[in-house]
Each structure stands twice: as C-alpha cells, then as structure tokens.
Design a protein around this motif. Structure first.
Motif, PDB file in Angstrom:
ATOM      1  N   TRP A   8      30.967  30.105  43.135  1.00  0.00           N
ATOM      2  CA  TRP A   8      32.358  30.501  43.380  1.00  0.00           C
ATOM      3  C   TRP A   8      33.177  29.319  43.901  1.00  0.00           C
ATOM      4  O   TRP A   8      34.327  29.125  43.477  1.00  0.00           O
ATOM      5  N   PHE A   9      32.631  28.540  44.807  1.00  0.00           N
ATOM      6  CA  PHE A   9      33.369  27.395  45.334  1.00  0.00           C
ATOM      7  C   PHE A   9      33.652  26.368  44.236  1.00  0.00           C
ATOM      8  O   PHE A   9      34.763  25.820  44.156  1.00  0.00           O
ATOM      9  N   ALA A  10      32.658  26.086  43.404  1.00  0.00           N
ATOM     10  CA  ALA A  10      32.863  25.131  42.313  1.00  0.00           C
ATOM     11  C   ALA A  10      33.951  25.623  41.368  1.00  0.00           C
ATOM     12  O   ALA A  10      34.789  24.834  40.909  1.00  0.00           O
ATOM     13  N   PHE A  11      33.951  26.918  41.073  1.00  0.00           N
ATOM     14  CA  PHE A  11      34.973  27.456  40.182  1.00  0.00           C
ATOM     15  C   PHE A  11      36.361  27.376  40.827  1.00  0.00           C
ATOM     16  O   PHE A  11      37.327  26.927  40.188  1.00  0.00           O
ATOM     17  N   LEU A  12      36.472  27.805  42.073  1.00  0.00           N
ATOM     18  CA  LEU A  12      37.784  27.804  42.736  1.00  0.00           C
ATOM     19  C   LEU A  12      38.318  26.388  42.894  1.00  0.00           C
ATOM     20  O   LEU A  12      39.526  26.148  42.729  1.00  0.00           O
ATOM     21  N   ALA A  13      37.440  25.431  43.219  1.00  0.00           N
ATOM     22  CA  ALA A  13      37.886  24.048  43.352  1.00  0.00           C
ATOM     23  C   ALA A  13      38.377  23.499  42.016  1.00  0.00           C
ATOM     24  O   ALA A  13      39.435  22.856  41.938  1.00  0.00           O
ATOM     25  N   THR A  14      37.624  23.770  40.960  1.00  0.00           N
ATOM     26  CA  THR A  14      38.042  23.292  39.632  1.00  0.00           C
ATOM     27  C   THR A  14      39.340  23.949  39.189  1.00  0.00           C
ATOM     28  O   THR A  14      40.234  23.291  38.645  1.00  0.00           O
ATOM     29  N   TYR A  15      39.453  25.246  39.438  1.00  0.00           N
ATOM     30  CA  TYR A  15      40.678  25.963  39.042  1.00  0.00           C
ATOM     31  C   TYR A  15      41.892  25.443  39.807  1.00  0.00           C
ATOM     32  O   TYR A  15      42.971  25.227  39.222  1.00  0.00           O
ATOM     33  N   ALA A  16      41.743  25.229  41.124  1.00  0.00           N
ATOM     34  CA  ALA A  16      42.876  24.756  41.926  1.00  0.00           C
ATOM     35  C   ALA A  16      43.324  23.366  41.487  1.00  0.00           C
ATOM     36  O   ALA A  16      44.531  23.103  41.344  1.00  0.00           O
ATOM     37  N   MET A  17      42.375  22.460  41.242  1.00  0.00           N
ATOM     38  CA  MET A  17      42.751  21.107  40.838  1.00  0.00           C
ATOM     39  C   MET A  17      43.319  21.059  39.431  1.00  0.00           C
ATOM     40  O   MET A  17      44.116  20.170  39.105  1.00  0.00           O
ATOM     41  N   ASN A  18      42.944  22.015  38.582  1.00  0.00           N
ATOM     42  CA  ASN A  18      43.470  22.030  37.217  1.00  0.00           C
ATOM     43  C   ASN A  18      44.886  22.581  37.148  1.00  0.00           C
ATOM     44  O   ASN A  18      45.685  22.146  36.317  1.00  0.00           O
ATOM     45  N   THR A  19      45.192  23.548  37.965  1.00  0.00           N
ATOM     46  CA  THR A  19      46.478  24.253  37.854  1.00  0.00           C
ATOM     47  C   THR A  19      47.456  23.890  38.958  1.00  0.00           C
ATOM     48  O   THR A  19      48.553  24.462  39.001  1.00  0.00           O
TER      49      THR A  19
END
Length: 272
Positions: A120-131
């Motif tokens: 979950w942390f890896a997904f949220l970090a990637t999503y935040a930096m992408n958008t």
C-alpha cells in the motif's frame, strides 16, 4: 486379397470402440494429475500477463516520478541523475513483495500484514508522485492519465494472489473425492457390471504438512464464532492468522450464509 464381410467392422463395433475411447478421455480429463497440469499451464499464462502489465505500468510511472524528484534540476546534473533512482527503489520493493506473494499463494500461506502495508505504501507513494503536478494545476486530463498506470499496477498486485489462490483451490478440488463422482463402492459395482468399460480408481488426497484447505479454515471459523460476532474477512483472518485475504473473504461469505440460514432455537411457551 479381398476383404470378406466378416473382416469389415460393423456399425455397432465402431460405436463400441468410440464409446470406449470417449470413456477413457473422460476419465483422464477428470484425473487430478491432468487437472493439475492444465491449471499449472493457466497459472503460468496468467502470471506472465500480470507481470508484463505490472512492469509496463512501472516503466510508465518512472518518467513522471523522475520529473517530480528532479523538480527543475538541470539536465545531466547530479540531482537530476539521482532522481532516476527514486522510482526503481520503490518499484523493486513492490516487485519483491509481489514475488513472495506469488510463491505463498500457491500453498495458501498468509504473508502477514506488513507485506500488505508495504504494498500500500509503495502504491500511494507512486500515485502521489505521478499525479502531484496534475493536482496542483487542476489538470483533470493529467490526473486521469497519470492515475491509470499506478492504479492498474495496484489492482493487478491485489488481484494476482486471489487468482493464484483460486487456481490452487481448483487443483485441491480436483483431488477431492467428490470430484470424480461416485464413491469407491459404486466404482467396484460398475466394474463388475460392465467390465468392458474402463473405470479410473479414485485417489484420496494426501494431506500435506502445513497446508490447509478452505474447508479447514471454515471449520475453525465456525468453531470460533458465537452469536453477536459480525462475520467479516478481517475477523476470519484474526481467527485464522495464516489464511490469505482471498480465502478469508470466501470463508466469511460461507459462514455468514450458514449463520443467516441457521434456524434459531427459541423456547416455545407452553399453553396454559
């Protein structure tokens, strides 16, 4: 040398041979080893497609994460080069967790809560930096564009263990006695009545140490349930710590159906 009429097989003989062949094919199709081989091919195909989709999604997000991390640094400078390390750092940890889940799901072993937290942390970090840039600029099209790859990677990461768990359960059901149909006594009676028809002897599944089926988890959850407890997948996982998330949902649904359909034993008042 000419063939006589006796040498030519009759229609009944041809049908009898075709029936015997069909019986052999049907028996082998239900053989647990054949089913396991077919499921293993499907599992490999599904795993390959899921991994290709995950790697393509992570490759798409790499550029956006680098742009976010560089934050206007000069191209070719040390901060600009170091920004390329951020996305692989997160992606490699995510791939490691997914690889571990791929192995544990084959044997229906629960990996623990920390693996899910890391994912979950890896997904949220990637999503935040992408958008992040699209959100700050209120760019709806950019938010949608940069949300699809990380969300798809996350859904694939959550769905893959469930699919592997269902494929493992399919192999277990193929080895179960109920899969082949009639009990052993019926098989022997059929062999005596029709000796020309091949019958495959059913094999009883051998219990493997450390492996539990969904029926075992259901029995444990049923024994731990008392009136007033809400049956949820989280509660099932608390009762059975080694159960996977996909199996816990199925066990919760089955136990909830049993609880709802079970008749309530209320004492009836005797008429005065």
């Amino acid at each position: 040398m000419t063939e006589t009429r006796e040498d030519v097989p009759s229609t009944a003989d041809k049908l009898r041979q075709e029936a015997a062949t069909a019986a052999q094919v049907r028996a082998l199709s239900n053989n647990p080893d054949v089913v396991a081989l077919r499921v293993e091919k499907v599992r490999s195909f599904v795993d390959s497609l899921v991994w290709v989709g995950i790697f393509l999604g992570l490759a798409f997000t790499m550029v956006n994460v680098q742009t976010f991390a560089a934050s206007g640094a000069v191209t070719g400078s040390l901060p600009w080069l170091a920004a390329w390390l951020l996305d692989p750092m997160v992606s490699l940890v995510l791939v490691a967790v997914l690889r571990a889940e791929q192995i544990t799901a084959r044997y229906q072993v629960h990996v623990g809560t920390w693996a899910h937290r890391t994912k979950w942390f890896a997904f949220l970090a990637t999503y935040a930096m992408n958008t992040w840039r699209s959100w700050t600029r209120v760019d709806v099209a950019g938010v949608v564009l940069h949300s699809v790859p990380p969300v798809l990677v996350f859904l694939a990461a959550e769905t893959a263990p469930v699919l592997r768990d269902r494929l493992t359960e399919a192999v277990a059901r193929a080895a179960a006695p109920a899969f082949t149909g009639a009990p052993a006594e019926t098989v022997h009676e059929t062999r005596e009545e029709a000796p020309s028809r091949p019958v495959v002897q059913r094999r009883k599944p051998k219990a493997k140490p450390g492996r539990k089926l969904r029926a075992d988890y259901l029995a444990e959850a049923r024994a731990a349930w008392t009136p007033g407890i809400e049956v949820t997948p989280a509660w099932v996982r608390s009762v059975c710590p080694e159960i996977s998330r996909g199996t816990s949902k199925n066990v919760a649904d089955e136990l909830r159906a049993e609880v709802v359909s079970a008749p309530t034993d209320e004492p009836r008042e005797e008429a005065a």
